[in-house]
Write a protein that holds these residues in place. Sequence first.
Motif, PDB file in Angstrom:
ATOM      1  N   ILE A 153      -8.674 -41.981   5.288  1.00  0.00           N
ATOM      2  CA  ILE A 153      -9.364 -41.206   4.606  1.00  0.00           C
ATOM      3  C   ILE A 153     -10.777 -41.931   4.259  1.00  0.00           C
ATOM      4  N   GLN A 154     -11.522 -41.232   4.157  1.00  0.00           N
ATOM      5  CA  GLN A 154     -12.918 -41.437   3.711  1.00  0.00           C
ATOM      6  C   GLN A 154     -12.862 -41.977   2.331  1.00  0.00           C
ATOM      7  N   GLY A 155     -13.629 -43.368   2.186  1.00  0.00           N
ATOM      8  CA  GLY A 155     -13.692 -44.048   0.948  1.00  0.00           C
ATOM      9  C   GLY A 155     -12.463 -45.318   1.192  1.00  0.00           C
ATOM     10  N   ILE A 197     -10.307 -34.590  -1.279  1.00  0.00           N
ATOM     11  CA  ILE A 197      -9.605 -33.645  -2.240  1.00  0.00           C
ATOM     12  C   ILE A 197      -8.410 -32.933  -1.508  1.00  0.00           C
ATOM     13  N   GLY A 198      -8.233 -33.127  -0.141  1.00  0.00           N
ATOM     14  CA  GLY A 198      -7.097 -32.582   0.727  1.00  0.00           C
ATOM     15  C   GLY A 198      -6.167 -33.560   0.296  1.00  0.00           C
ATOM     16  N   SER A 252      -0.413 -34.378  -4.631  1.00  0.00           N
ATOM     17  CA  SER A 252       0.131 -33.601  -6.038  1.00  0.00           C
ATOM     18  C   SER A 252       1.301 -32.405  -5.630  1.00  0.00           C
ATOM     19  N   VAL A 253       1.272 -32.128  -4.536  1.00  0.00           N
ATOM     20  CA  VAL A 253       2.392 -30.954  -4.380  1.00  0.00           C
ATOM     21  C   VAL A 253       3.633 -31.712  -4.011  1.00  0.00           C
ATOM     22  N   THR A 254       3.680 -32.960  -3.250  1.00  0.00           N
ATOM     23  CA  THR A 254       4.788 -33.712  -2.685  1.00  0.00           C
ATOM     24  C   THR A 254       5.320 -34.606  -3.590  1.00  0.00           C
TER      25      THR A 254
END
Length: 230
Positions: free
Chosen positions: A166-168, A220-221, A227-229
């Motif tokens: 992921i970026q970053g 953000i994805g 957050s959901v899992t």
Amino acid sequence: MSNSSSVPRRGVLISGTAAAITGLFAANGAAASAAPAKKPGTAPRPKLKFAADGKFKIVQFNDTQDGPRTDRRTLELMEKVLDTEKPGFALINGDVINGDSKTAAEVKQAINNVVQPMESRRIPWALTFGNHDEDSMPNGTNMSDAKILDFIRSYEFNANSKNDKIQGESNSQLLIASSKSSKPAFGIWLLDSNRYAPKTVGGQDFEGLMSYDWIRPEQIGLFRNKSVTT
């Protein structure tokens, strides 16, 4: 007051009762010699857990930004805050060091100085990156944010996640267990807002605007999905 460092000689998104502290900067103290306590991957990350009274305190330090001879006053302030607040977790929130370092060893020394207040007190901690943490690269240190991340993960009480695609650097969700079980009850998010913006975006330049980078859609994805899992 002498300007020698007080570091022992040895090797986000924040919610709750955090104490926000900004350091004092002068870059004229003396460095401590030290080495991390473990190698990356040799031990699990420290566990975060609510206290028996149902509370979890977070202390945040912003812009400790200094070189390998860290100002003693910065370290004394950090130590006093930690001893007073007795947090369950501490975060250094970006711009941890500046560009003064001339070698990789000096970058590591600068980092070591500002993490020792937590390490010596056995307080779990993490850091995020700001726009200045790679500023020593033009000096030939070759210490990118990714390499700094590899280095800090060798400390015993560091809670940063390893890198992914992921970026970053070290975008992380740090889970805090309930006081009554090992089940997560709260999460701390660390998201790298990166360094500087590209010269243009979609043909638009940044004339008249501050040209700092930003949190990207894939980050953000990651936040949404985890957050959901979890």
